[in-house]
Scaffold this motif. Structure first.
Motif, short mmCIF file in Angstrom:
data_model
loop_
_atom_site.label_atom_id
_atom_site.label_comp_id
_atom_site.label_asym_id
_atom_site.label_seq_id
_atom_site.Cartn_x
_atom_site.Cartn_y
_atom_site.Cartn_z
N VAL A 55 46.01 30.24 39.14
CA VAL A 55 46.83 30.91 40.15
C VAL A 55 47.15 32.33 39.73
O VAL A 55 47.20 33.25 40.54
N GLN A 61 44.37 34.59 40.58
CA GLN A 61 44.33 34.76 42.03
C GLN A 61 45.37 35.78 42.49
O GLN A 61 45.10 36.61 43.35
N LEU A 62 46.57 35.69 41.88
CA LEU A 62 47.62 36.63 42.24
C LEU A 62 47.26 38.05 41.81
O LEU A 62 47.60 39.02 42.50
N THR A 92 49.22 32.20 47.75
CA THR A 92 47.78 32.39 47.66
C THR A 92 47.12 32.49 49.04
O THR A 92 45.91 32.25 49.16
N TYR A 152 43.30 30.75 49.16
CA TYR A 152 42.57 30.35 47.97
C TYR A 152 42.69 28.83 47.73
O TYR A 152 43.80 28.30 47.67
#
Length: 248
Positions: free
Chosen positions: A3, A6-7, A28, A57
């Motif tokens: 995560v 992704q951030l 996300t 995501y």
């Protein structure tokens, strides 16, 4: 990618699209507003549509494709791109790019590809519309030009025209001759001799008419002698011979 990674990608995208990216309900998921460029066609004055790319995501992204959706902005002007008809075509155009970028951050690449595909679709349809308009104008111009365009001259058409021209000339000559013959017949007494009878003069009547039956013989003789001195002897002797015949 976890995560956190992704951030980090979302933060990079926010720097690229500061006014276009909007966060959604979860950390996300987000949307990117894409304003398309208008077609580069002279005379095109319509505002291009505005697309909204929805991204979410999955936990194992980017090893698996992101969940994508596509809509039109609520304030998007009407255009040749329509939804939902063109939605699947635009999303399907992203499949090769997704396959090439599995395992890597791909949203920026997908966004760029989507924008290019939508603009190409918009440009193609605008060009088709412009071609159709130009074709209609060309047909109208050809229709107007037909009013001023004569017959194309070829050797066959020229020979046909020449034969027709000479035939008309011969027909005109024949009619003129018939008219002249008709006028001559009218002047000649309707079918008789065309030569007019010559009117006899007073002098001719004098020589033909018997002098013994003509009054004022002596006066006429004197008048003719004056008019024609060469015939004085004949005119003087003629009455004497006639008088002698009368006595006998």
């Amino acid at each position: 990618m976890g995560v956190e990674e992704q951030l980090q990608e979302i933060e990079v995208l926010q720097s690229i699209y500061p006014d276009e990216l909007a966060r959604a309900t979860s950390d996300t998921s987000y949307t990117i507003r894409l304003v398309l460029e208008p077609p580069n066609i002279p005379g095109y004055d319509h505002e291009p549509p505005i697309l909204i790319l929805h991204v979410e995501y999955p936990p194992t992204y980017p090893d698996v494709p992101p969940a994508l959706d596509l809509t039109l902005d609520a304030n998007s002007p009407s255009s040749s791109i329509s939804f939902p008809d063109d939605k699947n075509a635009l999303l399907s155009a992203l499949s090769p790019t997704i396959d090439e970028n599995l395992g890597m951050e791909m949203i920026f690449t997908l966004t760029t590809t989507l924008k290019e595909s939508a603009e190409e679709m918009l440009n193609t349809r605008a060009q088709e519309k412009e071609n159709k308009r130009e074709e209609e104008l060309r047909k109208e111009e050809e229709k107007e030009m037909e009013k001023f365009r004569g017959t194309l001259v070829t050797s066959e058409r020229f020979m046909e025209w020449r034969d027709k021209f000479f035939a008309e000339m011969e027909e005109n000559k024949r009619r003129e001759k018939e008219k002249e013959d008709e006028e001559k017949n009218k002047r000649g007494g309707g079918g008789g001799s065309a030569v007019k009878e010559k009117r006899m003069t007073g002098k001719g009547h004098f020589y033909i008419f018997p002098l013994q039956e003509t009054p004022y013989v002596e006066e006429l003789v004197l008048l003719m002698n004056v008019l024609n001195p060469n015939r004085q002897r004949t005119l003087r002797e003629r009455p004497r011979r006639q008088h002698r015949r009368r006595r006998s």
